[in-house]
Motif scaffolding. Structure first.
Motif, PDB file in Angstrom:
ATOM      1  N   LEU A  40       0.818  -1.214   0.000  1.00  0.00           N
ATOM      2  CA  LEU A  40       0.000   0.000   0.000  1.00  0.00           C
ATOM      3  C   LEU A  40       0.850   1.262   0.000  1.00  0.00           C
ATOM      4  O   LEU A  40       0.509   2.256  -0.657  1.00  0.00           O
ATOM      5  N   SER A  41       1.947   1.241   0.724  1.00  0.00           N
ATOM      6  CA  SER A  41       2.822   2.420   0.745  1.00  0.00           C
ATOM      7  C   SER A  41       3.469   2.649  -0.610  1.00  0.00           C
ATOM      8  O   SER A  41       3.608   3.792  -1.058  1.00  0.00           O
ATOM      9  N   GLN A  42       3.837   1.570  -1.280  1.00  0.00           N
ATOM     10  CA  GLN A  42       4.411   1.700  -2.619  1.00  0.00           C
ATOM     11  C   GLN A  42       3.378   2.215  -3.612  1.00  0.00           C
ATOM     12  O   GLN A  42       3.700   3.020  -4.495  1.00  0.00           O
ATOM     13  N   GLU A  43       2.133   1.760  -3.467  1.00  0.00           N
ATOM     14  CA  GLU A  43       1.052   2.258  -4.327  1.00  0.00           C
ATOM     15  C   GLU A  43       0.791   3.741  -4.074  1.00  0.00           C
ATOM     16  O   GLU A  43       0.506   4.499  -5.006  1.00  0.00           O
ATOM     17  N   THR A  44       0.910   4.160  -2.818  1.00  0.00           N
ATOM     18  CA  THR A  44       0.730   5.572  -2.477  1.00  0.00           C
ATOM     19  C   THR A  44       1.821   6.422  -3.119  1.00  0.00           C
ATOM     20  O   THR A  44       1.549   7.472  -3.717  1.00  0.00           O
ATOM     21  N   ILE A  45       3.045   5.961  -3.015  1.00  0.00           N
ATOM     22  CA  ILE A  45       4.182   6.710  -3.559  1.00  0.00           C
ATOM     23  C   ILE A  45       4.113   6.803  -5.077  1.00  0.00           C
ATOM     24  O   ILE A  45       4.391   7.851  -5.670  1.00  0.00           O
ATOM     25  N   SER A  46       3.731   5.720  -5.727  1.00  0.00           N
ATOM     26  CA  SER A  46       3.744   5.673  -7.197  1.00  0.00           C
ATOM     27  C   SER A  46       2.519   6.315  -7.832  1.00  0.00           C
ATOM     28  O   SER A  46       2.515   6.583  -9.042  1.00  0.00           O
ATOM     29  N   ALA A  47       1.466   6.590  -7.056  1.00  0.00           N
ATOM     30  CA  ALA A  47       0.260   7.208  -7.608  1.00  0.00           C
ATOM     31  C   ALA A  47       0.585   8.592  -8.160  1.00  0.00           C
ATOM     32  O   ALA A  47       1.331   9.362  -7.551  1.00  0.00           O
ATOM     33  N   THR A  48       0.005   8.915  -9.307  1.00  0.00           N
ATOM     34  CA  THR A  48       0.327  10.185  -9.966  1.00  0.00           C
ATOM     35  C   THR A  48      -0.687  11.283  -9.687  1.00  0.00           C
ATOM     36  O   THR A  48      -0.383  12.457  -9.891  1.00  0.00           O
ATOM     37  N   ASP A  49      -1.873  10.930  -9.239  1.00  0.00           N
ATOM     38  CA  ASP A  49      -2.871  11.963  -8.950  1.00  0.00           C
ATOM     39  C   ASP A  49      -3.170  11.997  -7.454  1.00  0.00           C
ATOM     40  O   ASP A  49      -3.124  10.968  -6.771  1.00  0.00           O
ATOM     41  N   PRO A  50      -3.472  13.183  -6.913  1.00  0.00           N
ATOM     42  CA  PRO A  50      -3.683  13.341  -5.465  1.00  0.00           C
ATOM     43  C   PRO A  50      -4.785  12.455  -4.899  1.00  0.00           C
ATOM     44  O   PRO A  50      -4.655  11.936  -3.781  1.00  0.00           O
ATOM     45  N   ALA A  51      -5.876  12.276  -5.650  1.00  0.00           N
ATOM     46  CA  ALA A  51      -6.995  11.482  -5.135  1.00  0.00           C
ATOM     47  C   ALA A  51      -6.575  10.038  -4.882  1.00  0.00           C
ATOM     48  O   ALA A  51      -6.929   9.445  -3.859  1.00  0.00           O
ATOM     49  N   THR A  52      -5.807   9.471  -5.809  1.00  0.00           N
ATOM     50  CA  THR A  52      -5.344   8.093  -5.644  1.00  0.00           C
ATOM     51  C   THR A  52      -4.360   7.991  -4.488  1.00  0.00           C
ATOM     52  O   THR A  52      -4.388   7.035  -3.704  1.00  0.00           O
ATOM     53  N   LYS A  53      -3.480   8.981  -4.377  1.00  0.00           N
ATOM     54  CA  LYS A  53      -2.533   8.990  -3.256  1.00  0.00           C
ATOM     55  C   LYS A  53      -3.265   8.948  -1.920  1.00  0.00           C
ATOM     56  O   LYS A  53      -2.940   8.156  -1.031  1.00  0.00           O
ATOM     57  N   LEU A  54      -4.262   9.812  -1.767  1.00  0.00           N
ATOM     58  CA  LEU A  54      -4.990   9.879  -0.505  1.00  0.00           C
ATOM     59  C   LEU A  54      -5.791   8.609  -0.270  1.00  0.00           C
ATOM     60  O   LEU A  54      -5.915   8.148   0.872  1.00  0.00           O
ATOM     61  N   SER A  55      -6.341   8.034  -1.339  1.00  0.00           N
ATOM     62  CA  SER A  55      -7.108   6.794  -1.203  1.00  0.00           C
ATOM     63  C   SER A  55      -6.229   5.638  -0.754  1.00  0.00           C
ATOM     64  O   SER A  55      -6.593   4.876   0.156  1.00  0.00           O
ATOM     65  N   ARG A  56      -5.061   5.502  -1.393  1.00  0.00           N
ATOM     66  CA  ARG A  56      -4.134   4.423  -1.017  1.00  0.00           C
ATOM     67  C   ARG A  56      -3.589   4.655   0.390  1.00  0.00           C
ATOM     68  O   ARG A  56      -3.389   3.712   1.156  1.00  0.00           O
ATOM     69  N   ASN A  57      -3.350   5.933   0.738  1.00  0.00           N
ATOM     70  CA  ASN A  57      -2.854   6.244   2.077  1.00  0.00           C
ATOM     71  C   ASN A  57      -3.917   5.938   3.132  1.00  0.00           C
ATOM     72  O   ASN A  57      -3.596   5.464   4.231  1.00  0.00           O
ATOM     73  N   ALA A  58      -5.189   6.186   2.813  1.00  0.00           N
ATOM     74  CA  ALA A  58      -6.280   5.856   3.743  1.00  0.00           C
ATOM     75  C   ALA A  58      -6.338   4.354   3.987  1.00  0.00           C
ATOM     76  O   ALA A  58      -6.558   3.905   5.121  1.00  0.00           O
ATOM     77  N   ALA A  59      -6.131   3.566   2.924  1.00  0.00           N
ATOM     78  CA  ALA A  59      -6.097   2.107   3.078  1.00  0.00           C
ATOM     79  C   ALA A  59      -4.901   1.687   3.920  1.00  0.00           C
ATOM     80  O   ALA A  59      -4.989   0.749   4.730  1.00  0.00           O
ATOM     81  N   PHE A  60      -3.780   2.384   3.743  1.00  0.00           N
ATOM     82  CA  PHE A  60      -2.579   2.122   4.553  1.00  0.00           C
ATOM     83  C   PHE A  60      -2.870   2.369   6.028  1.00  0.00           C
ATOM     84  O   PHE A  60      -2.528   1.546   6.892  1.00  0.00           O
ATOM     85  N   ILE A  61      -3.515   3.502   6.337  1.00  0.00           N
ATOM     86  CA  ILE A  61      -3.822   3.845   7.727  1.00  0.00           C
ATOM     87  C   ILE A  61      -4.743   2.791   8.357  1.00  0.00           C
ATOM     88  O   ILE A  61      -4.507   2.343   9.485  1.00  0.00           O
ATOM     89  N   LYS A  62      -5.771   2.387   7.628  1.00  0.00           N
ATOM     90  CA  LYS A  62      -6.709   1.382   8.137  1.00  0.00           C
ATOM     91  C   LYS A  62      -5.991   0.068   8.434  1.00  0.00           C
ATOM     92  O   LYS A  62      -6.220  -0.567   9.479  1.00  0.00           O
ATOM     93  N   THR A  63      -5.094  -0.334   7.534  1.00  0.00           N
ATOM     94  CA  THR A  63      -4.347  -1.581   7.735  1.00  0.00           C
ATOM     95  C   THR A  63      -3.393  -1.471   8.915  1.00  0.00           C
ATOM     96  O   THR A  63      -3.254  -2.407   9.706  1.00  0.00           O
ATOM     97  N   LEU A  64      -2.743  -0.317   9.048  1.00  0.00           N
ATOM     98  CA  LEU A  64      -1.824  -0.114  10.174  1.00  0.00           C
ATOM     99  C   LEU A  64      -2.571  -0.177  11.502  1.00  0.00           C
ATOM    100  O   LEU A  64      -2.106  -0.813  12.459  1.00  0.00           O
ATOM    101  N   VAL A  65      -3.729   0.457  11.574  1.00  0.00           N
ATOM    102  CA  VAL A  65      -4.524   0.418  12.807  1.00  0.00           C
ATOM    103  C   VAL A  65      -4.914  -1.018  13.142  1.00  0.00           C
ATOM    104  O   VAL A  65      -4.820  -1.451  14.303  1.00  0.00           O
TER     105      VAL A  65
END
Length: 272
Positions: A40-65
């Motif tokens: 998920l972190s790699q998907e966040t970093i490689s995303a080219t548009d802000p919406a995808t970055k935030l979406s992948r980062n939200a999934a990262f946060i949920k998984t971390l919790v």
């Protein structure tokens, strides 16, 4: 004698098993969480548009919790997760997860404090980046209005009835300047608070509750803690021409060093 040796071995084995029980009980589950977090972190970093970055980062946060909710997760190091900073306090009372994602002209920071608990249950304090709402960066705040940064050092400071921790972190900023910060963290009534007036010896810094450095993005700045000397040492930042004062996109190291020395629970400024 043989009986005594056998008992010592048995006791030692039980102790080791207790300290590392997560390896036997939930190690595979935590490793699986870690693999998902890496993806998920790699998907966040490689995303080219802000919406995808935030979406992948939200999934990262949920998984971390969810990972941190796992019993005795505090013992799992997440040492293969290289895209975020995980720093444990030297007294082993807590650790901080912190990271950033680029947005528009700057950065948004994310983080959480995981507290150590005797029974291995979860005690977590989420950190909400409130940088955009800071009209004055020199204020005491809490975890719901955090002066976001990505931390790489924690320094515990005994200080009478209110011990605290100094955090060194990278703040990022804009396409023109970068910031680093000396933050102060303390816990009171089960809550995390940031900022404390513990800096002395310089008129410009007197009363400051955190120290913020801003400089050109084209250069790097050294900000380190030297435990043997009890000092925080950093590059002295200056513009190439005195007429450029406060034009921070022109500031950089001038080959001299300043610092703070810990004296009776406070940090005394030391020039040169």
């Amino acid at each position: 004698k043989v009986f005594c040796v056998a008992m010592l071995v048995l006791i030692g084995t039980k102790k080791i098993f207790a300290q590392h029980s997560f390896s036997f009980n939930n190690g595979p589950a935590m490793s699986k969480y870690q693999d998902t977090l890496i993806r998920l972190s790699q998907e966040t970093i490689s995303a080219t548009d802000p919406a995808t970055k935030l979406s992948r980062n939200a999934a990262f946060i949920k998984t971390l919790v969810n990972a941190l909710k796992t019993h005795t997760s505090y013992a799992f190091p997440f040492d293969s997760l290289k895209t975020i900073n995980i720093v444990k306090s030297p007294d082993n009372l807590f650790r901080i997860f912190s990271w950033h994602i680029p947005v528009d002209d700057g950065y948004r920071f994310f983080g959480t404090i995981q507290m150590a608990t005797k029974d291995g249950s979860l005690k977590m304090i989420p950190l909400i980046d409130g940088t955009d709402d800071f009209t004055d960066p020199n204020v005491i705040t809490d975890s719901k209005k955090w002066f976001g940064a990505q931390y790489y050092e924690i320094v515990p400071v005994p200080n009478g009835k209110q011990p605290y921790y100094v955090l060194l972190g990278w703040k990022g900023n804009t396409v023109k300047t970068t910031k680093k910060v000396i933050e102060v963290l303390y816990f009171k009534n089960g809550k995390a608070h940031f900022g404390m007036p513990v800096f002395d010896g310089n008129k410009e810094l007197a009363g400051h509750k955190r120290i913020i450095f801003e400089y050109s993005r084209q250069v790097s700045m050294m900000l380190n803690y030297l435990p043997k000397e009890g000092r925080i040492v950093f590059d002295h930042l200056a513009p190439p021409d005195p007429k450029m004062k406060e034009k921070y996109d022109m500031y950089g190291p001038d080959m001299s060093y300043d610092g703070f020395k810990l004296v009776n629970g406070r940090w005394r400024f030391m020039e040169d």
